[in-house]
Design a protein around this motif. Structure first.
Motif, short mmCIF file in Angstrom:
data_model
loop_
_atom_site.label_atom_id
_atom_site.label_comp_id
_atom_site.label_asym_id
_atom_site.label_seq_id
_atom_site.Cartn_x
_atom_site.Cartn_y
_atom_site.Cartn_z
N SER A 16 0.82 -1.21 0.00
CA SER A 16 0.00 0.00 0.00
C SER A 16 0.86 1.26 0.00
N TYR A 33 2.87 1.97 9.61
CA TYR A 33 2.14 0.73 9.90
C TYR A 33 2.32 0.26 11.34
N ASP A 43 1.50 -5.01 10.27
CA ASP A 43 0.05 -4.89 10.04
C ASP A 43 -0.15 -3.60 9.24
N GLN A 44 -0.04 -3.67 7.93
CA GLN A 44 -0.04 -2.45 7.13
C GLN A 44 -1.38 -1.74 7.10
N TRP A 45 -2.47 -2.47 7.30
CA TRP A 45 -3.81 -1.87 7.26
C TRP A 45 -4.27 -1.39 8.63
N ARG A 46 -3.40 -1.51 9.61
CA ARG A 46 -3.69 -1.01 10.95
C ARG A 46 -4.97 -1.62 11.53
N THR A 48 -3.67 -11.26 9.90
CA THR A 48 -3.82 -9.84 9.59
C THR A 48 -2.48 -9.12 9.48
#
Length: 129
Positions: A30, A37, A104-107, A115
């Motif tokens: 992303s 992140y 966890d790049q999408w937090r 995840t």
């Protein structure tokens, strides 16, 4: 692509301390870099599933600890140095395992390993009684 390298594991007697480090480089799919992140430390004990030991948000303002390590472990990060740490004190034999750092790049702030998208190779921690 994010690359993670753990270090600091080893053999220690019960009651001792270790400090793990996780050095990160690259970007996520992303486009996030280290300061963007969330991250976590997972542990895989012999014969057990991988479990989340501690996690920290991208800003470092929030942390999570498994009940088994609360009061003994401390997670931190240095966004200027692209490095995350796990200070482990009063170690117990049950802390023995392979320790992995993960991104966890999408937090999502979730304990499920699924995840976390990027993983290091792990560093072994062995605590003798």
């Amino acid at each position: 692509q994010v690359q993670l390298v753990e270090s600091g594991g080893g053999l220690v007697q019960a009651g001792g301390s270790l400090r793990l480090s996780c050095a990160a480089s690259g970007r996520t799919s992303s486009g996030r870099t280290f300061s963007g992140y969330n991250m976590g430390w997972f542990r895989r004990a012999p014969g057990k599933e991988r479990e989340l030991v501690a996690a920290i948000t991208w800003s470092g303002t929030s942390t999570y600890y498994a009940d088994s390590v609360k009061g003994r472990f401390a997670i931190s990060r240095d966004n200027a140095e692209n490095t995350m740490y796990l200070q482990m004190n009063t170690l117990k034999p049950e802390d023995t395992g392979e320790y992995y750092c993960a991104v966890d790049q999408w937090r999502l702030w979730n304990m499920d390993p699924k995840t976390y998208e990027y993983w290091g190779q792990g560093t072994q921690v062995t605590v003798s009684s």
